[in-house]
Enzyme design. Structure first.
Site, PDB file in Angstrom:
ATOM      1  N   GLU A  99     -31.720  47.341  23.756  1.00  0.00           N
ATOM      2  CA  GLU A  99     -32.813  48.121  24.361  1.00  0.00           C
ATOM      3  C   GLU A  99     -32.520  49.605  24.181  1.00  0.00           C
ATOM      4  O   GLU A  99     -32.669  50.400  25.119  1.00  0.00           O
ATOM      5  CB  GLU A  99     -32.950  47.803  25.853  1.00  0.00           C
ATOM      6  CG  GLU A  99     -33.322  46.360  26.127  1.00  0.00           C
ATOM      7  CD  GLU A  99     -33.640  46.112  27.601  1.00  0.00           C
ATOM      8  OE1 GLU A  99     -34.708  45.546  27.867  1.00  0.00           O
ATOM      9  OE2 GLU A  99     -32.834  46.507  28.466  1.00  0.00           O
TER      10      GLU A  99
ATOM     11  N   CYS B 182     -39.314  46.955  34.774  1.00  0.00           N
ATOM     12  CA  CYS B 182     -39.092  48.372  35.014  1.00  0.00           C
ATOM     13  C   CYS B 182     -40.292  49.226  34.610  1.00  0.00           C
ATOM     14  O   CYS B 182     -40.536  50.278  35.198  1.00  0.00           O
ATOM     15  CB  CYS B 182     -37.852  48.840  34.260  1.00  0.00           C
ATOM     16  SG  CYS B 182     -37.786  48.298  32.548  1.00  0.00           S
TER      17      CYS B 182
END
Lengths: 645, 645
Positions: free
Chosen positions: B309, B408
């Site tokens: 990520e 998120c």
């Protein structure tokens, strides 16, 4: 309609003496470096000694479930090589292992170094994943080849006993298991064993495996339940990975693990031929078209994705991330050869030639002892077919290594190169097919008459091929010369006189009563071709590859500098072919004018508006080498597909 | 040299009233759809009720280690929104959760719904991976924002107690842990808390975390040993994933998880400013250049690879596989704004504008309740940033969804859009910076004098901006107008009279004694720009992207048909801009003549020699839409970078 009697028989490897030229060099390297390297690695990693059955719990390494297949392919490679090049040391090494296998074989015929030593209680309990039948298949292939090469029957006898055991264990009867190989291979091996021994049961068992595959209730589901496992919870997630998601006769698309698929369809083709099953042939035609029209790299590589070591979706042919496993191109060659026997057409040989000279041969280093499993068509630091290293995990260039944990490719390549002569000719009662061109002298029996065919040629660097016929007595037959798909202009001379023929299904056929001293000269025009991909192949959009004869070319950083992604070929670029006798024992190269957007002319900006500053590309002279020889010098970028400008 | 007193202060979101225009529409959608959707999902997934601490072993779902951060960001988004748009229902929802948190907080101040309920014995035992300090940081941000918006102190008091507990737990003293957040965020939050409360300890603790990070002996190594674990055996494999592989003052390259990195450097920038640390500023400059010159998508996306990520290697910007997380672009905006305060230069705002209008906004659907975590620059069926589906696992097009397990992005986007006014202006004692252009009316205090600035504009569709000044009394100050990087021609009028100024560090500065009724007119020429990438970005080689103003455009299949990889723009293509009032509430589009290699004109061949058959591309008229609005209609291919022809 399949007609087994009329179908071409491939001239066996041992009747084709390759004494020089491109494949002569490759076979010499194979004998002198590759087969010894494979033996060495197979030995030091414990694969051969695993047959001593002296493994004990806790001892490392633990014999792995597919070790026997590596051993078998090495023995088979030796077998091919011995038939034309005797080598007492090779033979002694194989005989030593055969003695171990003989001692290891159980009284009921079972022979597997992992399951006997490590987990005897799990024999035949997980066909889906455990590779027992796969290993048996490779051992059978080794036995057939080695017994033919040496006349020694010991290994063949061992494997006949093992095959008998398998035949009694699997089948439709009440006390038999209805299973079939999770990794196909045994199907084609049983047909070879049937042909070597005449034992019909082996053929029947192969056919059983093929017909049972993918049927409901699903065997892999049931055996998982019997093991007390959740049958839906397994690594591959779907039976399509094993080509067992539906019966073979319903399959229309290549899916899953590519070596599994192509070994399977090779076996299916054998069964179609032996049983005259036209429905199976239709299935195979559909699958063949599906593969060659959607999933074949220009190099003859197949299986785009590392995830499943196999097929992706149609037209998805990533270059940097191409898996294109060496074994998959070998398996494709096996299938293609069998398709030709069912359907004599040059298109199958075109695929064989594409794979042989490019993706398959890329699998081994020029000097012969380092191997690729994956054969990408583009290489960039920190990226490989196995994944995309990020800055957390910076990696080197993709490069060949001595061995792999899963080491299917080196021994497979060794046996393919050792047996490459077996792809040169096929014979019917009235015709001799000439498929591949390379210096060789071969013995053919056509209509019962012995005929010798000799080729003199510098193919693939030069398109001139001279064939000389020698016969015991004048013999009438058709000489069928393959006109490769890449060739758009050819000339044929018979005893010095030009003749004109249109190819039939890709072969120019010359029928006459041949006699000793007859010569045929074929001249294939070999121009440098700019090849473009189907527009659905998004990875090659706007790009062009260079091909001359069967050879696909690539640019390497060592010859051209870096930033190869930005190299473009103007449509009017002059391209020149040269034979470079100092490179890799002499290979053809292509050079010409190209352009490159030069990073050195940029500043720190990542993006520029062309209206503000347009940086014209820099002209330079590129040099392309055959793809199969890439990564043999200084590591760096490599690229097959170049931008068009 | 950092001069805190002279450094610009960002005009707070609550002093910027956005009452229409592009961001007015986005904020309305955010209030009416996004914040309620985030509340709904946070509620139904159990995140809010986790604070009831009624979880019992075996109950599903188990409160997750980062749930509190999602709750916090939703509360913070509500806080931003309430400041300009009161909403009793929003306020009631947040107050309800605050009451739960109040009851859940332990007597020592600790407040984490996962660790209190699920594994109290593991509190502070794995800073590397367990997100406790990260969640604390988000709760602090929520508290600061919400207390400012509503005047209610309850949440702020809770978080001060929690911060006090953290401050007593972590630090250099003998009985303290020398740890620091595995996922940075608390560093910047503590500076916000310091600024809100004046409590110096919070600033000191933030500085401690930053200075301690990456020091030897390594805390993550030691705490792993204390847990009885192998300290080298952890998911991320390297501390570079956490930017903890070396002390921050030695870091020169962006590595690892991108949101971690960009939150961290935001906190570092805060500390550099508050402490006047010029060495830290040098480090930040190096890191900023490293990112913006090597790792920034044209959309303002960052973090190329899904694996971590995060950041890949320099110039590696895959398009189809781009991770480009919504949160990463938001974090980049945070960092950039703080860099401007340290080093007042428009280049930071250029990056903010790039990210705001493109990669960040792509994270939410036009209607407001569906989200992207990953924002690729090209879309093709069966491929997504999360991986490459093969035929075994055929997947759909990459598309927005209601929520994620690791959620998120939605709440982060909601708080960013709600607070976007906070990026419009900065103020020094003598200067007002105008960074972003959108209809708004704002209250500025410059040199102690209240000034109102009103903007009228249709930016980003139109480059005309009208500013009107209202002052209580004539006030001398500099009005500094940002000239965006993409703009190569602009005109400025002061009270109707053209004036000529060169930009200073990207801003045209007009100094005068301003009085009510003064007007400034700026006209930014907005031409359609053809943008090319640095030649080292191999994924964009031979390709061009279209930009007009700050908006990056893309082609979608719904407007252009498929096979977009093959669409090329001739260098002389006429490109036309139109405002389409029927699309997404009115957006600019670009159309023009393009060419496409048409799959329909091909047969079954995968490869063709151009010497045999050359298929000319087909002309067609393309239509491009703003990238941020892609995937809001019929799903299909999408592409930002087009071939040049």
């Amino acid at each position: 309609m399949i007609n087994k009697l009329q179908s071409p028989k491939n001239l066996a490897w041992h009747d084709v003496r390759i004494d020089g030229g491109f494949w002569g060099e490759r076979q010499a390297t194979n004998r002198e470096r590759t087969i010894p390297a494979v033996y060495h690695q197979t030995k030091i990693t414990g694969r051969l000694d695993a047959w001593k059955l002296d493994w004990e719990p806790g001892k490392q390494p633990e014999p792995h479930i597919f070790w026997d297949s590596d051993t078998a392919k090495w023995m088979e490679a030796v077998g091919y090589s011995l038939a034309t090049h005797p080598n007492p040391e090779f033979e002694r090494q194989v005989d030593e292992v055969i003695n171990l296998i003989e001692k290891a074989q159980l009284p009921d015929g079972y022979a597997n170094s992992h399951f006997i030593a490590v987990e005897p209680e799990n024999r035949w309990r997980n066909l889906r994943d455990q590779h027992e039948l796969y290993c048996a298949g490779h051992l059978i292939e080794a036995a057939v080849t080695y017994s033919h090469a040496t006349g020694k029957r010991k290994l063949l006898d061992i494997l006949c006993r093992y095959a008998d055991h398998i035949d009694s264990t699997f089948g439709p009867n009440d006390r038999q298991k209805r299973g079939y190989p999770g990794h196909p291979e045994l199907e084609l091996a049983l047909v070879r064993l049937f042909r070597a021994t005449g034992e019909q049961r082996y053929l029947n068992l192969s056919k059983y495996f093929i017909d049972e595959r993918g049927q409901q209730p699903h065997y892999y589901h049931q055996e998982a339940l019997e093991r007390g496992e959740d049958p839906l919870n397994f690594w591959a997630k779907t039976f399509a990975y094993y080509q067992a998601h539906q019966p073979i006769r319903e399959q229309t698309t290549l899916t899953g693990h590519s070596v599994r698929a192509l070994y399977l369809y090779s076996g299916v083709a054998d069964i179609a031929l032996e049983t005259g099953d036209d429905v199976l042939l239709d299935v195979l035609h559909t699958l063949w078209d599906n593969l060659t029209q959607h999933m074949l790299y220009i190099t003859g590589g197949v299986g785009s994705t590392h995830t499943n070591e196999g097929f992706s979706f149609a037209y998805d042919l990533p270059n940097e991330m191409a898996y294109s496993e060496t074994c998959a191109s070998i398996a494709l060659i096996y299938w293609a050869q069998r398709m030709f026997c069912l359907d004599p057409d040059s298109r199958y040989l075109d695929v064989i030639e594409r794979a042989l000279y490019n993706a398959m041969l890329s699998g081994v280093s020029y000097e012969g002892s380092l191997f690729f499993q994956a054969n990408p068509l583009s290489s960039y630091p920190n990226v490989s077919p196995y994944g995309h290293w990020n800055s957390v995990m910076t990696g080197p260039h993709h490069h060949r290594t001595e061995w792999f944990d899963v080491a299917c490719c080196p021994s497979n390549l060794a046996r393919l190169v050792a047996s490459v002569g077996g792809y040169f000719y096929s014979v019917t009662p009235t015709r001799v097919y000439v498929h591949l061109y390379n210096q060789n002298r071969s013995q053919v029996l056509v209509g019962g008459n012995p005929v010798q065919i000799e080729q003199q040629t510098d193919y693939p660097w030069n398109g001139d091929v001279h064939l000389t016929i020698t016969t015991a007595r004048p013999t009438r037959f058709e000489l069928a010369l393959r006109i490769p798909h890449w060739c758009h202009d050819f000339r044929i001379g018979l005893n010095g006189v030009g003749i004109s023929r249109e190819p039939e299904r890709g072969y120019v056929v010359i029928e006459r009563e041949w006699q000793t001293g007859d010569t045929v000269t074929v001249t294939f025009a070999m121009s440098i071709e700019r090849i473009v991909s189907h527009p659905q192949v998004r990875q090659d959009a706007g790009r062009v590859a260079l091909q001359r004869g069967p050879i696909i070319y690539c640019l390497e950083e060592v010859d051209n500098g870096a930033a190869l992604a930005n190299v473009s070929l103007p449509s009017d670029a002059q391209l020149t072919y040269d034979f470079d006798s100092n490179l890799f024992g002499g290979v053809g190269t292509i050079s010409g004018d190209a352009l490159r957007a030069d990073p050195a002319q940029w500043g720190g900006e990542l993006y520029l508006a062309e209206s503000v500053r347009k940086i014209p590309p820099t002209p330079f002279t590129f040099k392309a080498i055959p793809y199969c020889f890439w990564a043999n010098r200084q590591l760096g970028e490599m690229r097959v597909w170049l931008l068009k400008s």
